[in-house]
Design a protein around this motif. Structure first.
Motif, short mmCIF file in Angstrom:
data_model
loop_
_atom_site.label_atom_id
_atom_site.label_comp_id
_atom_site.label_asym_id
_atom_site.label_seq_id
_atom_site.Cartn_x
_atom_site.Cartn_y
_atom_site.Cartn_z
N GLY A 107 0.85 -1.19 0.00
CA GLY A 107 0.00 0.00 0.00
C GLY A 107 0.88 1.23 0.00
O GLY A 107 1.83 1.31 0.77
N ILE A 108 0.59 2.17 -0.88
CA ILE A 108 1.44 3.36 -0.99
C ILE A 108 0.59 4.62 -0.82
O ILE A 108 -0.42 4.79 -1.50
CB ILE A 108 2.16 3.41 -2.36
CG1 ILE A 108 2.97 2.14 -2.57
CG2 ILE A 108 3.04 4.65 -2.46
CD1 ILE A 108 3.73 2.09 -3.89
N THR A 109 1.01 5.49 0.08
CA THR A 109 0.32 6.77 0.25
C THR A 109 0.63 7.68 -0.93
O THR A 109 1.77 7.75 -1.38
CB THR A 109 0.82 7.48 1.53
OG1 THR A 109 0.66 6.58 2.60
CG2 THR A 109 0.03 8.73 1.81
N LEU A 110 -0.38 8.39 -1.39
CA LEU A 110 -0.19 9.37 -2.47
C LEU A 110 -0.40 10.76 -1.87
O LEU A 110 -1.48 11.32 -1.95
CB LEU A 110 -1.21 9.11 -3.59
CG LEU A 110 -1.19 7.70 -4.18
CD1 LEU A 110 -2.39 7.48 -5.10
CD2 LEU A 110 0.11 7.46 -4.92
N PRO A 111 0.64 11.32 -1.25
CA PRO A 111 0.44 12.57 -0.52
C PRO A 111 0.33 13.79 -1.45
O PRO A 111 -0.47 14.68 -1.21
CB PRO A 111 1.68 12.67 0.37
CG PRO A 111 2.72 11.84 -0.30
CD PRO A 111 2.01 10.81 -1.12
N GLY A 144 -2.62 2.19 -4.24
CA GLY A 144 -2.38 3.55 -3.76
C GLY A 144 -3.61 4.13 -3.11
O GLY A 144 -4.72 3.59 -3.20
N GLY A 145 -3.41 5.23 -2.43
CA GLY A 145 -4.54 5.95 -1.82
C GLY A 145 -4.03 7.19 -1.14
O GLY A 145 -2.84 7.26 -0.80
N GLY A 146 -4.89 8.17 -0.96
CA GLY A 146 -4.46 9.41 -0.30
C GLY A 146 -4.92 10.62 -1.09
O GLY A 146 -5.62 10.48 -2.09
N PRO A 152 -6.17 10.24 -10.23
CA PRO A 152 -5.23 9.11 -10.22
C PRO A 152 -4.50 8.91 -11.55
O PRO A 152 -3.53 8.16 -11.60
CB PRO A 152 -6.14 7.92 -9.93
CG PRO A 152 -7.48 8.32 -10.46
CD PRO A 152 -7.56 9.82 -10.32
N GLU A 153 -4.94 9.57 -12.61
CA GLU A 153 -4.44 9.20 -13.94
C GLU A 153 -2.93 9.29 -14.13
O GLU A 153 -2.32 8.38 -14.70
CB GLU A 153 -5.17 9.99 -15.03
CG GLU A 153 -6.59 9.50 -15.26
CD GLU A 153 -6.68 7.98 -15.29
OE1 GLU A 153 -6.05 7.35 -16.16
OE2 GLU A 153 -7.38 7.40 -14.43
N ILE A 162 -6.32 1.75 -6.98
CA ILE A 162 -6.16 2.99 -6.23
C ILE A 162 -7.46 3.24 -5.47
O ILE A 162 -8.54 3.21 -6.06
CB ILE A 162 -5.85 4.18 -7.17
CG1 ILE A 162 -4.48 3.96 -7.84
CG2 ILE A 162 -5.86 5.51 -6.41
CD1 ILE A 162 -4.11 4.97 -8.89
N LEU A 163 -7.33 3.47 -4.17
CA LEU A 163 -8.51 3.74 -3.37
C LEU A 163 -8.79 5.23 -3.36
O LEU A 163 -7.91 6.03 -3.07
CB LEU A 163 -8.31 3.24 -1.93
CG LEU A 163 -9.41 3.70 -0.95
CD1 LEU A 163 -10.74 3.04 -1.28
CD2 LEU A 163 -9.00 3.41 0.49
N ILE A 164 -10.03 5.59 -3.67
CA ILE A 164 -10.42 6.99 -3.63
C ILE A 164 -11.21 7.20 -2.34
O ILE A 164 -12.28 6.62 -2.17
CB ILE A 164 -11.34 7.35 -4.83
CG1 ILE A 164 -10.87 6.69 -6.13
CG2 ILE A 164 -11.50 8.86 -4.96
CD1 ILE A 164 -9.58 7.18 -6.69
N GLY A 165 -10.67 8.01 -1.44
CA GLY A 165 -11.42 8.35 -0.24
C GLY A 165 -10.93 7.63 1.02
O GLY A 165 -9.80 7.16 1.08
#
Ligand code: SF4
Lengths: 614, 223
Positions: A107-111, A144-146, A152-153, A162-165
């Motif tokens: 799992g990777i944070t997308l800050p 990913g998520g964040g 996300p594109e 990729i998780l949204i929210g």
């Protein structure tokens, strides 16, 4: 399982700040016999990543699954990354010192956009193929998520999903979906497809280019991915025993999230749009969780975090109760920032220690017209009254945030920042005894506006760099010379942020090229090179200026059109119109619903712990 | 340290936690004291701080078998109880070994501890005779100068090394045992001594095995 510790240990005596890599902190959870392993990565150093609350929350949720291990991963600093590569040691998790590639899920944070090259660097160091399409059965799922997931594109090809929210519930569902697909014996393609059935999850490989630039979902994937929302934060205890770092990390303190979302409605602010609706935690659960976290961690400070903590309807009550509980312990309570309109002396006093750390306000624009246009509902009179009250009560330091390049901004608006700061300085002096005036410090920090997805300004282009430089000169000219420290957020970095934040899937090539030519740690000014990025844009055949600066037509298909943040497009458009007319919109937590669309479309509701008073 | 009960804690700093810097160690011990709910005393002023004081700092990467800090408590709690509650909330590699109250009039640990004993495990197959000869030659030369951040320090080796270094060897490694006197100049680093003697870098793990008070020629542990 291959424990890499011996090989990592051998490299540490030469490494800068080795405590980043050693694990064994108080609160670290070790599950050597787990049947399923999640690696959670923050794409920056240990010091930056350990401050991330979302990772602590996700780790806490995953810990509820008895046979699942959740291990932390951070990006090794430049020196250590080079040493690892030279020694042939792959990227490792902290808890078990395992190769990340041996985990089941990464799992990777997308800050923010500036972390993208670090993600590629980490995947490569881990020996995981950069693109989801190239991964095999043995590779972990990369999810990913964040905050940056809302468009996300640009990084879509690098992720399996990729998780949204909000992640509290979704993270458990993702693990369950993966495990059950595996039990069914299906291959990677089917596994990834099964993730798309989790609410809020976007599986990029299931979306292909359709007519008119629209991304079209293949069978089994939702046409638009609805943002995941946790309805009531009170259902989740704030992590009571997060890992206590040894190293001096960015926000070295215990935290409790007191509310999520903000509907003040600043039109440039993505967080204020995409984390709606406002959900407050009750004062009972805040006090309970704050005390629990302090007891378990031994931290010397507890921070009550959120986008706008001072808006919490019961903040004063919470602060009073905590002050009573913590008396004589030397433990401080802090809030990340105060708003001019909710600042009161009694609140500031309850926070103690505030005098030396100073106050921070963000008027964002210099003129009332422009503040109205961006819906920053602060008047100059309020600001000056607050400054007088604070400096009269002994405060001596103030930090003010402003933005350049806002939609509808003119040179006059920018010059007004200087005049406003001059009046703030005068007001501060007026109430400060003459002997102490030398101690007054006003810091002014100015950044460049970056248009963001899912905001009323999502159609805007960024002000060209030359324009930013011109406005900086205008501002410098208008600033009072003495008693004010002026600093700029690097405009070139903001330019790249805009180009990436507004981009589509084609941007992935640019990011990969930039990384291959040496980009990494772009958020660290000393490592950022716009020249290198420009070369990457050119090589990918994309004009960086157009990407950052060309406005979108209102009827255009935006690169994030398939992501449903819950905001009604009509609301965003209406807000844009109101911005042009310098008309403000009220905050729905203080009055009526203003029709942003989030509550009905995501079947959520405002959750307030009491009545908010404006 | 006055007004209150001055508790002296002896603890280890070993294993992976030898990589902690002194500041990191200080913070870790403070946090352990808070987790243990000890009635620690707090300084007055704008930023109240725990009243805790440490012995001489260890460099990053150097382990310690018997390290010390003094913690001022506002209430008396039997020392073994304090020790037990600290142990329960401290990582194994920083765990307390013993605790005892000391008089408030005793000099601070930083001032009192002037003798440090080290074991330096040298890796890389250097024959013990070579090491012995190199150290002997350096001792005969009498001084050692080090350069740190542009400042030169000259150590008088006869004063800095109150005991002759011992070299021992077992099958796979060689250990140099050193006793160092710490003076105003600070402490001579054992790895620097061995490196200078050999004329090149050697991979080695360093452990401070003991810290002692020199009480008019009689060396004793502070606890
Ligand atoms: S739908 Fe209405 S109440 Fe809900 S967040 Fe939007 S404006 Fe506020």
């Amino acid at each position: 399982m291959s424990d890499l510790w011996g090989r990592v240990d051998a490299l540490l005596s030469g490494a800068e700040r080795p405590s980043r890599y050693i694990d064994r902190e108080w609160g670290a959870v070790h599950r050597p016999d787990a049947a399923y392993r999640v690696a959670l990565m923050y794409p920056d150093t240990y010091e930056v990543g350990m401050a991330n609350q979302a990772l602590q929350v996700l780790a806490d949720r995953l810990a509820t699954l008895a046979d699942v291990a959740c291990e932390r991963v951070f990006v090794p600093w430049v020196d250590m990354a080079a040493a690892l590569r030279e020694a042939g040691v792959p990227l490792f998790t902290l808890e078990s010192c395992l190769p990340v590639s041996e985990c089941d899920l990464l799992g990777i944070t997308l800050p923010h956009e500036l972390a993208y090259t670090n993600i590629l660097g980490a995947l490569d160091l881990a020996g995981i193929p950069l693109r989801a399409a190239d991964r095999g059965e043995a590779d972990p799922l990369v999810i990913g998520g964040g905050p940056a997931a809302h468009n996300p594109e640009p990084i879509a090809p690098f992720f399996d999903a990729i998780l949204i929210g909000d992640g509290e519930e979704a993270v458990l569902e993702l693990v369950a979906a993966h495990r059950s697909a595996r039990r069914a014996g299906v291959g990677r393609e089917e596994i990834v497809r099964s993730l798309a059935r989790v609410e809020g999850v976007y599986v990029p490989s299931l979306y292909g280019a359709g007519p008119g630039g629209r991304l079209v979902a293949s069978a089994g994937a939702p046409e638009r991915v609805k943002r995941r929302v946790v309805r009531d934060l009170n259902e989740f205890e704030s992590p009571a025993c997060p890992v206590v770092p040894y190293a001096d990390v960015v926000h070295d303190r215990a935290t409790v999230e007191v509310l999520r979302g903000c509907s003040r409605g600043c039109r440039f602010c993505q967080a204020g749009m995409v984390y709606r609706p406002v959900r407050e935690r009750s004062s009972d659960s805040i006090v309970r969780d704050a005390v629990a976290a302090l007891t378990c961690t031994g931290h010397e400070e507890i921070s009550l975090t959120s986008l706008s903590t001072a808006d919490h309807s019961q903040l004063a009550d919470v602060l009073r109760r905590l002050a009573r509980r913590l008396e004589g312990t030397g433990i401080a309570v802090s809030v990340p920032s105060l708003r001019v309109d909710s600042f009161t002396l009694s609140l500031a006093r309850l926070l103690g220690g505030g005098r030396k750390s100073g106050l921070t306000f963000a008027p964002e624009a210099g003129s009332q017209r422009l503040r109205d246009a961006i819906n920053k509902n602060i008047t100059e009179d309020e600001l000056l009254a607050t400054v007088r009250a604070a400096f009269g009560a002994g405060w001596r330091r103030l930090k003010l945030y402003f933005m350049l390049g806002l939609p509808t901004e003119t040179d006059e608006d920018v010059a007004e920042i200087g005049h406003l700061v001059a009046r703030v300085l005068a007001a501060a002096k007026e109430v400060t005894p003459p002997r102490e005036r030398g101690g007054i410090r006003i810091a002014v920090s100015v950044s460049t506006f970056v248009p963001k997805a899912h905001t009323p300004f999502q159609w805007e282009g960024q002000l060209p760099l030359s324009g930013v430089r011109h406005r900086q000169a205008v501002l410098r000219e208008a600033m009072p010379g003495k008693g004010v420290e002026l600093s700029w957020h690097d405009a070139e970095t903001s330019f790249l942020e805009a180009a990436l934040a507004r981009g589509g899937r084609e941007m992935a090539d640019v990011i990969e090229r930039a990384w291959r030519s040496g980009a990494g740690f772009d958020a660290w000014t000393e490592h950022f090179s716009l020249t290198r990025w420009r070369a990457a844009f050119e090589a990918a055949g994309i004009d960086a200026e157009t990407a950052a600066e060309a406005p979108f037509a209102e009827d255009a298909v935006l690169p994030w059109s398939h992501i449903d943040s819950g905001l009604a497009p009509a609301f965003l458009l209406a807000e844009r119109r109101r911005a042009y007319g310098a008309e403000t919109t009220a905050d729905c937590t203080f009055g009526d619903c203003t029709g942003c669309g989030v509550c009905p479309s995501l079947s959520a509701d405002l959750v307030l712990a009491g009545e908010r008073r404006g | 340290m006055a007004e209150g009960f001055r508790l002296r804690v002896c603890h280890r700093k070993t294993g992976r936690l030898r990589y902690l810097s002194h500041l990191e160690l200080v913070r870790a011990c403070e946090r352990a004291a808070r987790r243990a709910h000890l009635p620690y005393a707090v300084s007055q002023g704008f930023t109240p701080r725990m009243r805790i004081a440490f012995g001489p700092a260890l460099p990053v990467g150097t382990a310690g078998e018997r390290e010390y800090f003094d913690l001022l408590l506002t209430r008396y709690i039997p020392a073994d109880e304090v020790c037990a509650s600290l142990t329960a909330v401290t990582a194994y590699d920083l765990a307390p070994l013993s605790c005892s109250y000391v008089s408030g009039r005793e000099p601070s640990l930083a001032a009192a501890l002037t003798i440090a004993c080290y074991d330096l495990d040298v890796k890389g197959g250097i024959p013990p005779e070579d090491l012995r000869h190199a150290l002997d030659a350096l001792l005969r030369a009498g001084t050692l100068s080090t350069e740190h951040k542009g400042k030169t320090k000259v150590f008088d080796l006869a004063a800095a090394l109150p005991k002759e270094p011992e070299v021992r060897s077992s099958e796979d490694h060689t250990t140099v045992r050193l006793t160092v006197r710490m003076g105003e100049q600070g402490s001579l680093r054992p790895d620097v001594l061995v490196r200078t003697a050999l004329g090149h870098d050697v991979p080695a793990t360093v452990t401070r095995t003991d810290l002692l008070i020199d009480d008019k020629g009689v060396w004793r542990r502070p606890l």
